[in-house]
Scaffold this motif. Structure first.
Motif, mmCIF file in Angstrom:
data_model
loop_
_atom_site.group_PDB
_atom_site.id
_atom_site.type_symbol
_atom_site.label_atom_id
_atom_site.label_comp_id
_atom_site.label_asym_id
_atom_site.label_seq_id
_atom_site.Cartn_x
_atom_site.Cartn_y
_atom_site.Cartn_z
ATOM 1 N N ARG A 73 -3.877 -2.215 -15.200
ATOM 2 C CA ARG A 73 -4.038 -2.762 -14.093
ATOM 3 C C ARG A 73 -4.621 -1.733 -13.139
ATOM 4 O O ARG A 73 -5.469 -1.988 -12.119
ATOM 5 N N ARG A 74 -3.937 -0.510 -13.214
ATOM 6 C CA ARG A 74 -4.149 0.493 -12.102
ATOM 7 C C ARG A 74 -5.633 1.156 -12.365
ATOM 8 O O ARG A 74 -6.376 1.267 -11.155
ATOM 9 N N ASP A 96 -8.018 -1.484 -10.899
ATOM 10 C CA ASP A 96 -8.063 -1.356 -9.284
ATOM 11 C C ASP A 96 -8.786 -0.353 -9.009
ATOM 12 O O ASP A 96 -9.356 -0.638 -7.732
ATOM 13 N N VAL A 97 -9.025 0.634 -9.664
ATOM 14 C CA VAL A 97 -9.867 1.915 -9.226
ATOM 15 C C VAL A 97 -11.386 1.371 -9.598
ATOM 16 O O VAL A 97 -12.142 1.664 -8.558
ATOM 17 N N VAL A 98 -11.568 0.674 -10.574
ATOM 18 C CA VAL A 98 -12.831 0.338 -10.840
ATOM 19 C C VAL A 98 -13.304 -0.912 -10.109
ATOM 20 O O VAL A 98 -14.678 -1.021 -9.612
ATOM 21 N N PHE A 99 -12.503 -1.772 -9.815
ATOM 22 C CA PHE A 99 -12.823 -2.920 -9.315
ATOM 23 C C PHE A 99 -11.872 -3.210 -8.063
ATOM 24 O O PHE A 99 -10.703 -3.755 -8.132
ATOM 25 N N PRO A 100 -12.176 -2.560 -6.948
ATOM 26 C CA PRO A 100 -10.985 -2.512 -5.904
ATOM 27 C C PRO A 100 -10.526 -3.807 -5.042
ATOM 28 O O PRO A 100 -9.552 -4.077 -4.675
ATOM 29 N N HIS A 101 -11.548 -4.800 -5.148
ATOM 30 C CA HIS A 101 -11.426 -6.223 -4.838
ATOM 31 C C HIS A 101 -10.990 -7.232 -5.553
ATOM 32 O O HIS A 101 -11.208 -8.302 -5.269
ATOM 33 N N ASP A 129 -1.397 -9.199 -14.037
ATOM 34 C CA ASP A 129 -0.303 -8.893 -13.058
ATOM 35 C C ASP A 129 0.987 -9.692 -13.664
ATOM 36 O O ASP A 129 1.894 -8.972 -13.422
#
Length: 147
Positions: free
Chosen positions: A71-72, A75-80, A87
């Motif tokens: 998940r982290r 989040d870095v690759v697809f921030p939105h 989750d």
């Protein structure tokens, strides 16, 4: 840093398990064992089972922390990126680590023997207490007959 710690933990567990397995194979000399041959093989199998269960602990670590790490990275690759099923998987697997560790620890032969030994000891105590109560009741009945 988490995955470095997990990798190091896996490596240490693997090295320790290899060494312990090697020691178990080397020490398979039943001549020096003080019990019977059946007890010796049972004891050796219990030690091997403990070793196999020990190897589950780092796998539990990987299982519980992989979804959160993935998940982290997402989040870095697809921030939105919004909420996803990942989750919910993270919320479920994170706290599961302690429970799974307790299950593995509780299923080791030494812990199971300690628990059943306490139950057996408690049952023996209860049996002794019941017999003492019976004796007291008999004495009381005999004493009442004298009056």
């Amino acid at each position: 840093p988490l995955w470095l710690a997990i990798a190091y933990s896996l490596w240490v567990y693997w090295c320790v398990s290899q060494r312990l397995s090697h020691l178990l194979d080397e020490s398979s000399n039943a001549d020096e064992y003080e019990g019977t041959a059946f007890e010796y093989h049972k004891d050796l199998e219990r030690q091997r089972r403990s070793l196999r269960l020990m190897m589950l602990l780092p796998l539990i670590l990987v299982f519980c922390w992989s979804p959160s790490s993935l998940r982290r990275l997402l989040d870095v690759v697809f921030p939105h990126m919004g909420r996803s099923i990942l989750d919910y998987v993270c919320v479920f697997t994170g706290p599961l680590q302690g429970f799974l560790n307790a299950l593995v620890y509780g299923s080791t032969p030494a812990v199971r023997d300690a628990i059943t030994g306490r139950f057996d000891h408690g049952a023996a105590k209860l049996k002794g207490l019941k017999s003492q109560l019976r004796m007291l009741r008999r004495k009381r009945k005999k004493f009442q007959n004298f009056e």
